[in-house]
Design an enzyme around this catalytic site. Structure first.
Site, PDB file in Angstrom:
ATOM      1  N   GLU A 106       3.368  -4.686   7.895  1.00 25.95           N
ATOM      2  CA  GLU A 106       2.324  -3.838   8.496  1.00 25.95           C
ATOM      3  C   GLU A 106       2.466  -3.685  10.008  1.00 25.95           C
ATOM      4  OE1 GLU A 106       1.772  -6.137   6.190  1.00 25.95           O
ATOM      5  OE2 GLU A 106       0.269  -5.451   4.738  1.00 25.95           O
ATOM      6  N   GLY A 136       0.414  -4.972   1.129  1.00 26.85           N
ATOM      7  CA  GLY A 136      -0.751  -5.061   0.238  1.00 26.85           C
ATOM      8  C   GLY A 136      -0.417  -5.768  -1.074  1.00 26.85           C
ATOM      9  N   ALA A 150       0.854  -1.202   0.000  1.00 25.16           N
ATOM     10  CA  ALA A 150       0.000   0.000   0.000  1.00 25.16           C
ATOM     11  C   ALA A 150       0.884   1.245   0.000  1.00 25.16           C
ATOM     12  CB  ALA A 150      -0.881  -0.013   1.240  1.00 25.16           C
ATOM     13  N   GLU A 188      -0.826  -9.242  -0.236  1.00 20.00           N
ATOM     14  CA  GLU A 188      -2.266  -9.510  -0.068  1.00 20.00           C
ATOM     15  C   GLU A 188      -2.947  -9.676  -1.432  1.00 20.00           C
ATOM     16  OE1 GLU A 188      -4.249  -7.694   3.547  1.00 20.00           O
ATOM     17  OE2 GLU A 188      -2.806  -6.143   3.025  1.00 20.00           O
TER      18      GLU A 188
HETATM   19  N1  COA Z   1       4.513   3.345  -0.503  1.00 23.93           N
HETATM   20  C1  COA Z   1       4.912   4.465  -1.104  1.00 23.93           C
HETATM   21  N2  COA Z   1       6.092   4.575  -1.764  1.00 23.93           N
HETATM   22  C2  COA Z   1       6.883   3.501  -1.798  1.00 23.93           C
HETATM   23  C3  COA Z   1       6.536   2.286  -1.165  1.00 23.93           C
HETATM   24  C4  COA Z   1       5.275   2.229  -0.497  1.00 23.93           C
HETATM   25  N3  COA Z   1       4.831   1.109   0.078  1.00 23.93           N
HETATM   26  N4  COA Z   1       7.530   1.404  -1.354  1.00 23.93           N
HETATM   27  C5  COA Z   1       8.469   2.020  -2.083  1.00 23.93           C
HETATM   28  N5  COA Z   1       8.093   3.291  -2.353  1.00 23.93           N
HETATM   29  C6  COA Z   1       8.827   4.314  -3.112  1.00 23.93           C
HETATM   30  C7  COA Z   1       9.985   4.904  -2.325  1.00 23.93           C
HETATM   31  O1  COA Z   1       9.523   5.924  -1.470  1.00 23.93           O
HETATM   32  C8  COA Z   1      10.866   5.401  -3.442  1.00 23.93           C
HETATM   33  O2  COA Z   1      10.305   6.612  -3.948  1.00 23.93           O
HETATM   34  P1  COA Z   1      11.276   7.873  -4.266  1.00 23.93           P
HETATM   35  O3  COA Z   1      12.253   7.359  -5.280  1.00 23.93           O
HETATM   36  O4  COA Z   1      10.353   8.905  -4.785  1.00 23.93           O
HETATM   37  O5  COA Z   1      11.933   8.203  -2.965  1.00 23.93           O
HETATM   38  C9  COA Z   1      10.667   4.356  -4.529  1.00 23.93           C
HETATM   39  O6  COA Z   1       9.444   3.704  -4.238  1.00 23.93           O
HETATM   40  C10 COA Z   1      11.763   3.318  -4.568  1.00 23.93           C
HETATM   41  O7  COA Z   1      11.882   2.770  -3.280  1.00 23.93           O
HETATM   42  P2  COA Z   1      13.268   2.757  -2.443  1.00 23.93           P
HETATM   43  O8  COA Z   1      12.920   2.719  -0.994  1.00 23.93           O
HETATM   44  O9  COA Z   1      14.160   3.867  -2.903  1.00 23.93           O
HETATM   45  O10 COA Z   1      13.876   1.373  -2.949  1.00 23.93           O
HETATM   46  P3  COA Z   1      14.821   0.398  -2.113  1.00 23.93           P
HETATM   47  O11 COA Z   1      15.234  -0.685  -3.071  1.00 23.93           O
HETATM   48  O12 COA Z   1      15.899   1.141  -1.426  1.00 23.93           O
HETATM   49  O13 COA Z   1      13.885  -0.231  -0.982  1.00 23.93           O
HETATM   50  C11 COA Z   1      11.891  -1.317  -0.134  1.00 23.93           C
HETATM   51  C12 COA Z   1      12.791  -1.060  -1.364  1.00 23.93           C
HETATM   52  C13 COA Z   1      10.681  -2.108  -0.649  1.00 23.93           C
HETATM   53  C14 COA Z   1      12.660  -2.142   0.921  1.00 23.93           C
HETATM   54  C15 COA Z   1      11.443   0.025   0.492  1.00 23.93           C
HETATM   55  O14 COA Z   1      10.979   0.866  -0.544  1.00 23.93           O
HETATM   56  C16 COA Z   1      10.353  -0.118   1.510  1.00 23.93           C
HETATM   57  O15 COA Z   1      10.599  -0.515   2.627  1.00 23.93           O
HETATM   58  N6  COA Z   1       9.091   0.196   1.104  1.00 23.93           N
HETATM   59  C17 COA Z   1       7.960   0.125   2.011  1.00 23.93           C
HETATM   60  C18 COA Z   1       7.474  -1.296   2.110  1.00 23.93           C
HETATM   61  C19 COA Z   1       6.290  -1.404   3.053  1.00 23.93           C
HETATM   62  O16 COA Z   1       6.408  -1.184   4.237  1.00 23.93           O
HETATM   63  N7  COA Z   1       5.142  -1.783   2.460  1.00 23.93           N
HETATM   64  C20 COA Z   1       3.955  -2.107   3.198  1.00 23.93           C
HETATM   65  C21 COA Z   1       3.167  -0.947   3.552  1.00 23.93           C
HETATM   66  S1  COA Z   1       1.872  -1.477   4.629  1.00 23.93           S
END
Ligand code: COA
Length: 252
Positions: free
Chosen positions: A130, A107, A62, A110
């Protein structure tokens, strides 16, 4: 901007989550387009659907920026409308396959769990972050996961584990098949083509019956099976297949 792409080839439809710069994070705009895609003629008339992600991930979950300031009333309103998209995907009458590579988190997982099958390549990384951010999987994921892997394993994945890979997802029964890097969509399309060859009504009824079994008593489940068989026994596909067998034209 198109956040979801639909491509039809023969009887199979591919739906691609297409917000690669945000790792296909499921924003409300993307979910709205996914809902539209599910109602698209190309999808509705297909025999099998493959769902995949563009870029380096299936979906990182999400959109955290969007739900950060959500209110309880807003969340419940969301689940009455847009948030139904996970259930709409699960309720497709034809079978669906999630082709997973890279991150498949929150999500995103999910949504993948709402498919009938999951094919993951070796880059796939699963996780339910989450609880670590103070919420829980609430788009059907907690419910589906418990039914898929049991309560104890589901708690383990939600509360104790950060990430798990494709091999572990396979061992847990979450993933149907693990394939080499870059092959998830290709293999999913092969499975979809195999499903598309089967009698469509029998496939739909078997899918729905299997889904209902998890919710039913033994008695209700047996009744569903019997009624479903009684209805399918009248289809042209069934008659032709049994006649062909009797006349030694082909094996069913
Ligand atoms: N919501 C919004 N934006 C997200 C996202 C999410 N769930 N997951 C990744 N992004 C965005 C990042 O903010 C980044 O945007 P930016 O370039 O404008 O800053 C872009 O996607 C790339 O992600 P980045 O974090 O730079 O890549 P990474 O390879 O270093 O890390 C993850 C990848 C997946 C480990 C990390 O993005 C992350 O932890 N995301 C959240 C995952 C999460 O908690 N999801 C569940 C939500 S309930």
């Amino acid at each position: 901007m198109s956040l979801v792409q639909v491509r039809r080839e023969g009887a199979v439809c591919t739906i691609t989550l297409s917000r690669p710069e945000k790792l296909n994070a499921l924003s409300q705009a993307l979910e709205a387009q996914l809902a539209e895609a599910l109602a698209d003629d190309a999808v509705c008339s297909s025999r099998a659907v493959v769902l995949c992600g563009a870029g380096r991930a299936f979906s990182a979950g999400a959109d955290i920026d969007e739900f950060r300031n959500a209110t309880p009333a807003g969340i419940l309103a969301y689940y009455r409308e847009l948030g139904q998209v996970y259930e709409r995907f699960a309720a497709l009458p034809q079978p669906s396959i999630a082709a997973i590579h890279g991150y498949c988190l929150g999500g995103g997982l999910e949504l993948a769990l709402a498919a009938d099958f999951r094919v993951a390549d070796r880059t796939a990384l699963f996780g339910l972050p989450e609880v670590s951010i103070g919420i829980l999987p609430s788009s059907g994921g907690t419910h589906r996961l418990v039914r898929m892997v049991g309560v104890a394993r589901a708690k383990e994945l939600m509360l104790l584990r950060d990430r798990f890979d494709a091999d572990e997802a396979f061992r847990l029964g979450i993933v149907t098949e693990v394939v080499d890097e870059g092959r998830a969509v290709e293999r999913s399309l092969e499975i979809a083509a195999q499903l598309a060859e089967l009698p469509p009504l029998a496939v739909q009824v078997a899918k729905q019956a299997a889904n209902l079994m998890a919710e039913s008593s033994r008695e209700a489940g047996r009744t569903i099976e019997q009624l479903a068989y009684a209805a399918l026994s009248q289809t042209v596909e069934h008659r032709e297949a049994t006649e062909a067998f009797t006349e030694k034209r082909r094996k069913p």
